[in-house]
Design an enzyme around this catalytic site. Structure first.
Site, PDB file in Angstrom:
ATOM      1  N   GLU A  85       9.550   8.531 -16.490  1.00  0.00           N
ATOM      2  CA  GLU A  85       8.093   8.873 -16.630  1.00  0.00           C
ATOM      3  C   GLU A  85       7.911   8.862 -18.203  1.00  0.00           C
ATOM      4  O   GLU A  85       6.727   8.346 -18.640  1.00  0.00           O
ATOM      5  CB  GLU A  85       7.951  10.651 -16.513  1.00  0.00           C
ATOM      6  CG  GLU A  85       8.103  10.776 -14.975  1.00  0.00           C
ATOM      7  CD  GLU A  85       8.315  12.453 -14.871  1.00  0.00           C
ATOM      8  OE1 GLU A  85       8.055  13.396 -15.744  1.00  0.00           O
ATOM      9  OE2 GLU A  85       8.518  12.672 -13.772  1.00  0.00           O
ATOM     10  N   LYS A 104      15.580  22.150 -10.431  1.00  0.00           N
ATOM     11  CA  LYS A 104      15.122  20.879 -10.751  1.00  0.00           C
ATOM     12  C   LYS A 104      15.917  19.978 -11.667  1.00  0.00           C
ATOM     13  O   LYS A 104      16.590  20.348 -12.367  1.00  0.00           O
ATOM     14  CB  LYS A 104      13.752  20.853 -11.860  1.00  0.00           C
ATOM     15  CG  LYS A 104      12.540  21.555 -10.843  1.00  0.00           C
ATOM     16  CD  LYS A 104      11.697  20.633  -9.989  1.00  0.00           C
ATOM     17  CE  LYS A 104      10.903  19.764 -10.623  1.00  0.00           C
ATOM     18  NZ  LYS A 104       9.609  20.324 -10.867  1.00  0.00           N
ATOM     19  N   HIS A 119       0.661  -1.236  -0.155  1.00  0.00           N
ATOM     20  CA  HIS A 119      -0.108   0.134   0.017  1.00  0.00           C
ATOM     21  C   HIS A 119       0.932   1.324  -0.038  1.00  0.00           C
ATOM     22  O   HIS A 119       0.615   2.415   0.425  1.00  0.00           O
ATOM     23  CB  HIS A 119      -1.034   0.122   1.218  1.00  0.00           C
ATOM     24  CG  HIS A 119      -1.660  -1.188   1.312  1.00  0.00           C
ATOM     25  ND1 HIS A 119      -2.908  -1.647   0.741  1.00  0.00           N
ATOM     26  CD2 HIS A 119      -1.177  -2.256   2.311  1.00  0.00           C
ATOM     27  CE1 HIS A 119      -3.157  -2.610   1.290  1.00  0.00           C
ATOM     28  NE2 HIS A 119      -2.500  -3.393   2.092  1.00  0.00           N
ATOM     29  N   SER A 160      14.347  21.965 -15.594  1.00  0.00           N
ATOM     30  CA  SER A 160      13.321  22.673 -15.984  1.00  0.00           C
ATOM     31  C   SER A 160      13.852  24.026 -16.551  1.00  0.00           C
ATOM     32  O   SER A 160      14.665  24.380 -16.290  1.00  0.00           O
ATOM     33  CB  SER A 160      12.637  22.883 -14.688  1.00  0.00           C
ATOM     34  OG  SER A 160      11.798  23.984 -14.686  1.00  0.00           O
TER      35      SER A 160
END
Ligand code: ARG
Length: 464
Positions: free
Chosen positions: A290, A283, A156, A277
């Protein structure tokens, strides 16, 4: 507009119809397989006396010439041809005249395209298998290095019990190993040659189908000509296997993204595999993971598309089947690219072992072991569960781990606790007392690593 079938028509094809019908823009991808199939076909035609040896040699030599020119860019595959079959045949006839016109004897584009796609897919199955083998080698390397690297295991997405990084990686090893086994099975089933099926009903020429099958490295000819021209099961199976591979990669990517987050800091993705970024200078984004996760949808899409295309097609060949190519090619390229990039990413990724360890320490991952300690000292499991629940609450209020409690504090909640509990609930003991095969202890992992290593070095697991 160069077509192979003008004879019975009195009008030119409408331009839009021509474009809608044409497949050259994508089937040019298998020009090599088309030529390979034609060479086998004419070799057989000569062997059974349909072509002379001179005709055979002229055709083969010219086909090879065409292939070389396409390879080196001097001959361009252009849209003026309907499909790759027309392109090759037209170029052959341009160079050889009447002899070239004999190539298509005893063959239909239906069995020709069935063969080309099978030859192409067969190579791709091998290529994907090779990529997976490399990925497994990387994973096994990480496993070997990390049989003592303690981290929390999750259910979980909540910290559950301590495991090791080797154990976590071992789960993915199993997944990708099964993926390879699926490819192996698909290869075994698909490796039969449809050439000689004709349009649907074979041919009246005395073709030697065993011979072409053998020349092209198949186990034998397909056994029903209607099925031979219209079977796309092997592609559906392959797309399904690719979808499963992508599903595994996507789960793994999701973990890398979580682990790489500022909150977790279990790993640091190498600069070469991260992106920045345009606005936020701090970043460093896990774009590769992804994208792999994102591209999974594309591969599933190809599978759904082909399943849907095939569901209503009566026997035998129908033009719907031309739709088997574009999305399948895309899925094959996507999956291969994703495996290779993912492999590069985890190969260069830094595991922050101290943070993993700290996270395991601080997440009550030894609570089950504390309860088991009480059970071994005569407390019924339900009561032990309740006692440890109280301990956890006590620790949460004070922001400490169970191990940080003094024996007095523990005894105040249950007098059964003795000093030996600290050893029992240490992370090392929690991991290393889980000895059954498949469990995370170092002993069990070493046995599994030896088995996985034997699997990887056993050549009979490779598609040859
Ligand atoms: N481009 C076609 C395909 O991909 C080749 C077969 C054409 N056969 C035909 N009878 N029109 O399926």
């Amino acid at each position: 507009m160069a077509q192979l079938w003008g004879g019975r028509f009195t009008k030119e094809t409408d331009k839009l119809v021509y474009n809608f019908n044409a497949s050259i823009s994508f089937d040019k991808k298998f020009y090599e397989e088309d030529i390979e199939g034609s060479i086998a076909h004419v070799t057989m035609l000569a062997a059974v006396g349909i072509l002379t040896e001179v005709e055979r040699d002229d055709i083969i030599c010219t086909l090879k010439e065409i292939k070389n020119e396409v390879d080196n860019g001097s001959l361009e595959i252009t849209d003026e041809y309907e499909d790759i079959h027309s392109f090759v045949e037209a170029n052959l006839i341009k160079r050889l005249g009447d002899t070239g016109k004999k190539l298509h004897t005893g063959r239909s584009r239906n069995d020709q395209v069935a063969l080309d796609m099978r030859l192409y897919t067969r190579k791709q199955v091998k290529a994907v298998d090779g990529e997976l083998e490399e990925l497994l080698t990387t994973i096994l390397h990480i496993m070997k290095e990390n049989t003592q690297t303690i981290m929390p295991g999750f259910t979980h997405l909540q910290k559950a019990q301590p495991i090791t990084l080797a154990h976590h990686m071992g789960a993915y090893f199993e997944m990708f190993k099964r993926d390879r086994q699926r490819l192996f099975d698909i290869y075994e089933r698909m490796n039969y040659c449809p050439l000689g099926s004709g349009a649907l009903a074979g041919t009246t020429y005395p073709l030697d189908r065993e011979m072409t099958a053998e020349l092209l490295g198949f186990y034998g000819p397909t056994l029903n000509s209607m099925d031979g021209v219209s079977d796309r099961d092997y592609l559906i199976e392959f797309l399904s296997a690719l979808s499963t591979i992508m599903m595994h990669l996507s789960r793994f990517s999701e973990e890398v993204i979580i682990w790489n987050s500022n909150e977790y800091q279990f790993v640091e993705i190498d600069d070469a595999y991260s992106t920045g970024s345009s606005i936020m200078p701090q970043k460093k984004n896990p774009d590769i993971a992804e994208l792999v996760r994102g591209k999974t949808g594309r591969v599933y899409g190809a599978l759904m598309s082909l399943l849907t295309t095939m569901k209503g097609i009566p026997l035998a060949y129908n033009k719907d089947m031309q739709e088997d190519k574009e999305l399948s090619f895309d899925a094959m390229d996507t999956a291969k690219g994703c495996i290779a990039l993912f492999n590069g990413m985890i190969k260069t990724m830094r595991f922050k072992k101290e943070n993993m360890r700290k996270s395991a320490n601080n997440g009550f991952t030894n609570a089950t072991d504390a309860a088991d300690y009480l059970v071994k000292h005569g407390v019924p499991f339900r009561d032990a569960h309740g006692i440890v629940g109280q301990i956890v609450l006590y620790c949460i209020e004070r922001n400490i781990a169970i191990d940080d409690m003094s024996l007095e504090e523990l005894k105040a909640i249950s007098p059964v606790f003795e000093a030996d509990v600290y050893d029992v609930i240490s992370m090392e003991t929690c991991v290393n007392t889980r000895l059954t095969i498949g469990a995370p202890s170092e002993d069990a992992m070493k046995k599994v690593i030896a088995l996985e290593e034997a699997y990887l070095t056993d050549n009979s697991n490779k598609i040859v």
